[in-house]
Design a protein around this motif. Structure first.
Motif, mmCIF file in Angstrom:
data_model
loop_
_atom_site.group_PDB
_atom_site.id
_atom_site.type_symbol
_atom_site.label_atom_id
_atom_site.label_comp_id
_atom_site.label_asym_id
_atom_site.label_seq_id
_atom_site.Cartn_x
_atom_site.Cartn_y
_atom_site.Cartn_z
ATOM 1 N N SER A 104 -6.358 11.001 1.222
ATOM 2 C CA SER A 104 -7.785 11.243 1.327
ATOM 3 C C SER A 104 -8.232 11.518 2.748
ATOM 4 O O SER A 104 -9.396 11.656 3.035
ATOM 5 N N GLY A 105 -7.323 11.619 3.697
ATOM 6 C CA GLY A 105 -7.724 11.887 5.077
ATOM 7 C C GLY A 105 -6.905 11.068 6.047
ATOM 8 O O GLY A 105 -5.703 11.127 6.081
ATOM 9 N N ARG A 151 3.092 -3.020 6.600
ATOM 10 C CA ARG A 151 2.685 -3.443 5.273
ATOM 11 C C ARG A 151 3.823 -3.382 4.256
ATOM 12 O O ARG A 151 3.586 -3.535 3.061
ATOM 13 N N LEU A 152 5.066 -3.136 4.715
ATOM 14 C CA LEU A 152 6.198 -3.036 3.808
ATOM 15 C C LEU A 152 7.230 -4.105 4.130
ATOM 16 O O LEU A 152 7.398 -4.505 5.284
ATOM 17 N N ASN A 153 7.927 -4.530 3.106
ATOM 18 C CA ASN A 153 8.999 -5.506 3.293
ATOM 19 C C ASN A 153 10.015 -5.311 2.175
ATOM 20 O O ASN A 153 9.768 -5.677 1.025
ATOM 21 N N VAL A 194 1.834 0.452 -2.362
ATOM 22 C CA VAL A 194 0.465 0.753 -2.778
ATOM 23 C C VAL A 194 -0.386 1.007 -1.538
ATOM 24 O O VAL A 194 -0.635 0.078 -0.768
ATOM 25 N N PRO A 195 -0.853 2.244 -1.332
ATOM 26 C CA PRO A 195 -0.554 3.447 -2.116
ATOM 27 C C PRO A 195 0.848 3.963 -1.834
ATOM 28 O O PRO A 195 1.497 3.502 -0.891
ATOM 29 N N PRO A 212 -0.256 10.832 -2.219
ATOM 30 C CA PRO A 212 -0.745 10.775 -3.589
ATOM 31 C C PRO A 212 0.189 10.013 -4.498
ATOM 32 O O PRO A 212 1.244 9.542 -4.096
ATOM 33 N N GLU A 213 -0.234 9.886 -5.755
ATOM 34 C CA GLU A 213 0.606 9.241 -6.747
ATOM 35 C C GLU A 213 1.859 10.076 -6.963
ATOM 36 O O GLU A 213 1.948 11.231 -6.583
#
Length: 499
Positions: free
Chosen positions: A156-157, A245-247, A318-319, A351-352
């Motif tokens: 989204s930007g 934010r990842l692990n 996510v996302p 995106p998804e």
């Protein structure tokens, strides 16, 4: 008046006569030029007259031509020509004006509340995180002056936030903030002896922190041109935003970061066994012996580990996240030979899984970049699948993604060289001779990996498998290798060892 319904008949006798209704008040004064109402004397019983109204009301305000103008229009005093608004039209005008005014006020309030709300929340979150960092390092929070960086890559930007406050507080607690002096000391002032790698935006150094932890420190280049500085900032912000934010055990872990003047440094867990690229193509850096080179089972295990890390980015983050630069040099091996995906400087929070992302500029590495993405600038998770397919071909053949054939002047891509030969049944002539000849089950496993790789590098992304399908094939191949421990010979595959 005629009445109908139960108990009423339709005979003429059912008509109810009504008396005459006075059309206006009885007045004793003389009426204006509009005249008196007919039969007003009888209606007023001789006590006055009823004046005729000079205004004619229409049920709907429609423009009339001069020939259709009511006679009374010319009798209405007015300061300007034209028919005056009737009461119904005036009601419409008033209601419409009030509606427009209320709508405009609502939009202005929502915009004001939204901007102020986000600004206030950002300020509160930033102050809270700065307070936490200050308490951990015993530094006065008023002395902290984090600079603002834009994290590129959202579908989204972009994500705008302070570096210190860029991540959720739960993850910030696990992401350390280092001073430049700490990292200078850890790397012996970034000495050449500590350099273990390099990239387009900086060098990677081996470091040892004061508490004994071994780390890899990526230092962004300094004294760069303005465009390169912007790219460095974008890569730094993107990697920090993603890794904080990842692990996951198949992704390189982020220990912390440092931001000091124009210095941008990221601190990672140290991968003691280097990159897959070095094991396949740079034996001088790795040494004469390599566990990865000698065993087909080990090679397939590395591929499976990397695929699981990529699947986590696509399906469980996510996302979702698209890496955009899957290649053998970005697959690192820890002390237990577990493969981990690294370098998220070009990643997009996108995106998804089944959606497209139209980017302004295709980025990646020659030989690994998805051709459809490169030509059309349309990015999906299948672009990462293509990069992994090239890595699978590297593991099978031991060749680089782009290489030269003897007696050929122009280099050729690994995909163009291997794909047609695998489909033609010539896999045995392509396999890396540095690995032991495969047993019967290993031969089946290698063939399964080869056909999976060819599907991954299909020119049309809709024909490529998703990461879940790739993992299913690699798991089957790895199981075949585990079942082949008791088999020592294979009449189907025979190789000439390189001397």
């Amino acid at each position: 008046m005629t009445c109908w319904g139960p108990g009423w008949s339709n005979n003429l006798g059912s008509d109810l006569p009504l008396g005459m209704i006075i059309p206006g008040p009885c007045v004793k004064t003389q009426c204006s030029m509009c005249g008196t109402y007919p039969n007003s004397d009888t209606l007023c019983h001789g006590s006055g007259t009823i004046c005729r109204s000079c205004q004619v009301e229409l049920p709907i305000a429609l423009p009339l031509s001069p020939s259709e103008s009511p006679p009374s229009q010319n009798l209405q005093p007015s300061s300007r020509p034209g028919r005056p608004l009737n009461r119904l039209s005036l009601a419409f005008v008033i209601v419409g004006s009030v509606g427009v005014l209320v709508g405009a006020c609502t939009v202005i309030y929502c915009l004001w509340a939204g901007v102020c709300g986000r600004f206030g929340k950002k300020m509160n979150d930033s102050a809270q995180v700065q307070q936490e960092v200050a308490e951990a390092s015993n530094v006065d929070p008023s002395a902290q002056h984090p600079r603002s960086v834009t994290f590129k890559g959202q579908s989204s930007g972009s994500l705008n936030c302070d570096i210190v406050g860029s991540c959720p507080s739960k993850r910030i607690d696990k992401t350390e903030v280092f001073s430049l002096s700490e990292l200078v000391a850890a790397t012996s002032s970034f000495s050449p002896e500590n350099k273990i790698g390099s990239g387009s935006f900086g060098e990677v150094y081996f470091g040892k922190l004061t508490d004994g932890r071994l780390v890899a420190i990526k230092r962004g280049k300094t004294n760069m041109r303005r465009k390169k500085v912007q790219e460095k900032e974008s890569a730094f912000g993107s990697e920090l935003a993603v890794l904080s934010r990842l692990n996951h055990k198949h992704l390189v872990g982020l220990v912390g970061f440092c931001q000091d003047e124009d210095e941008r440094l990221l601190v990672y867990d140290y991968m003691s066994n280097g990159s897959l690229h070095d094991h396949l193509h740079n034996t001088e850096a790795i040494g004469a012996t390599s566990k990865i080179l000698s065993s087909w089972k080990s090679r397939i295990k590395v591929a499976l580990d990397a695929a699981r890390g990529i699947e986590y980015l696509h399906n469980y983050a996510v996302p979702p996240i698209i890496h955009r630069d899957i290649k053998s040099s970005n697959i690192l091996l820890d002390s237990n030979w577990t493969a981990r995906v690294s370098d998220f400087g070009l990643s997009l929070i996108g995106p998804e899984t089944d959606q497209e992302y139209v980017s302004s500029k295709a980025v990646g590495t020659l030989g690994y970049i998805d051709p459809e993405y490169y030509v059309m600038n349309v990015l999906t998770t299948k672009s990462d699948v293509y990069g992994l397919g090239v890595v699978l071909l590297e593991l099978l053949t031991g060749k680089r993604s782009v290489f030269r054939i003897e007696d050929e002047l122009a280099p050729i891509g690994l995909v163009e060289y291997v794909g047609p030969r695998v489909l033609a049944g010539e896999l045995t002539t392509l396999l890396d001779r540095r690995a032991e000849p495969p047993t019967t089950n290993e031969a089946r496993a290698v063939e399964l990996v080869a056909h999976t790789a060819v599907r991954c590098v299909n020119l049309e992304r809709k024909e490529r498998p998703n990461m879940a399908e790739v993992i299913a094939d690699l798991e089957r191949a790895y199981s075949l290798c585990e079942e082949s421990h008791s088999i020592f010979t294979n009449p189907t595959f025979s190789f000439l060892r390189n001397e």
